[in-house]
Scaffold this motif. Structure first.
Motif: not given
Length: 434
Positions: A13-30, A82-92
């Motif tokens: 998921l995006p690291r904390k502090g990133i604007d999720l309303s700009a991050w999330a975009v609708i499916a590419c086939d729409q 590379d720049n840590g924009m995405l963080e990996t959660l534990p298994a779940g």
């Protein structure tokens, strides 16, 4: 377990502090015929981190610069990692709730699916199967985007048939004790989405045990009135099937160079998806009606009755529906009644009708067909000279699974499951390379 289709992933998921309303975009086939939608999305995103930069909207698939766009996508993926924009959660897994304007939210569970349990080929008996025909010609351009990608972003929706609501729904009583990992409005009328992290452990084991019951042969046979001759179907692809088919094609390429041990846990073997119960109150299964253009009603009726009788059914025009038959109100200027097909050999009415129409259209190439949402529009079109409308009955939710179980993939335009703005937005990611 041998029949297990799901896998507990490590989701990014995006690291904390990133604007999720700009991050999330609708499916590419729409919005594939609406470049203005994507231009506005680009304006909204600007320079912010966004899944828009990690996916290729299909409105651009035919553009001359598609290769350059694809290269930029792969480069941006590496930069975000590379720049840590995405963080990996534990298994779940991620429990997700999406409000998109209806009376009820869509509630689902984001997890990984083993592509070894999925096959989109006609006649497939795999545990995960498409609901509708896969157009293989749509795979190669999508495969080019996946080749060279380091991560994937899912817009696949898998359906389960759980009328008792025993698997996903009880998890929402636990949200107060779960970590909330996203909670944001979605751009361009997408509504609002919230996600809670469900760590690997007792809760996820209970989910997978619930999924296992969907593959219990005795339970399955009772549910659908079938025998062991019908292949088990615990999961049906409700949306994003061509993305899943592309992931499968890519995995088939990758696995060729791997040992059996390497294949067992390679990240490309597993694809992220949102699992949703077809009995979720937000899922509105609406019939899609048929209108034929440039046809005489009597000629159409003669062609259809001949076809059905040659298939061992009895077909005729009646004044009213007949019990234990597949029935379709027929609308045309100066002609009205109900097309009745007795002793149908297909499991659900839409399969019966579409098979007959396909046969008729193959012999009458000048006749055109359209697939219409809404009875009022169908009636309006059918009132015009040269047109014939056929109304489909409402679809019982478990009939979708019965149709796939008995007839194979459903005919095209079997049902409508949500409008464009309700489709999945990209949020989560997962590695597909080691």
């Amino acid at each position: 377990m041998a029949n297990r289709c799901t896998y507990i992933p490590r989701i990014m998921l995006p690291r904390k502090g990133i604007d999720l309303s700009a991050w999330a975009v609708i499916a590419c086939d729409q919005y594939t015929s609406q470049p203005d939608y994507w231009a506005e999305t680009d304006r909204i995103v600007g320079d912010a981190p966004s899944t828009l930069r990690l996916t290729l909207p299909e409105v651009y698939l035919e553009d001359a610069d598609v290769a350059a766009r694809t290269a930029r996508i792969h480069q941006t993926m590496r930069q975000y990692l590379d720049n840590g924009m995405l963080e990996t959660l534990p298994a779940g897994m991620i429990l997700t709730e999406r409000w998109s304007g209806g009376a009820h939210p869509r509630r689902g569970l984001v997890l990984a699916v083993d592509l070894e349990t999925y096959d989109y080929q006609p006649g497939s008996a795999s545990l995960v199967r498409p609901t509708e025909k896969t157009v293989v010609e749509r795979i190669p351009p999508r495969l080019k985007v996946r080749q060279g990608a380091s991560i994937e972003l899912p817009h696949i929706m898998l359906l389960i048939d759980d009328p008792d609501r025993a698997i996903i729904e009880p998890l929402f009583a636990q949200t107060g004790s779960l970590e909330k990992v996203y909670d944001t409005d979605l751009m361009q009328g997408g509504g609002h989405i919230t996600g809670w992290f469900l760590p690997a452990g007792a809760a996820t084991e209970a989910v997978e045990a619930g999924f296992d019951k969907l593959s219990d042969r005795a339970v399955f046979n009772r549910k659908y009135g079938c025998t062991d001759a019908q292949a088990l179907l615990p999961f049906a692809v409700g949306d994003g099937n061509h993305s899943m088919a592309t992931a499968k094609a890519y995995w088939e390429e990758v696995k060729q160079g791997l040992s059996a041990a390497e294949q067992a846990d390679h990240p490309a073997r597993f694809v992220l998806a949102e699992v949703v119960n077809i009995h979720d109150e937000s899922i509105l299964i609406e019939p899609v009606h048929r209108v034929l253009f440039g046809v005489e009603p009597d000629e159409l009726l003669d062609g259809l009755t001949d076809f059905y009788q040659s298939a061992g059914c009895k077909a005729y025009l009646a004044d009213a529906p007949v019990e234990n038959a597949h029935c379709y109100p027929l609308l045309a200027p100066g002609k009205a009644g109900v097309l009745v097909v007795e002793a149908p050999k297909w499991a659900i009415p839409v399969a019966t009708l579409q098979t007959g129409l396909d046969a008729y259209l193959a012999q009458h190439p000048s006749v055109k067909i359209d697939y219409i949402h809404g009875e009022d529009v169908t009636r309006s079109l059918a009132a015009q000279p040269g047109n014939v409308g056929l109304l489909l009955p409402d679809i019982a939710k478990n009939d979708l699974f019965r149709g796939v179980v008995f007839d194979g993939v459903l005919p095209r335009k079997t049902f409508s499951m949500g409008e464009a703005h309700e489709k999945r937005y990209y949020m989560e990611a997962k590695a597909i390379v080691r």
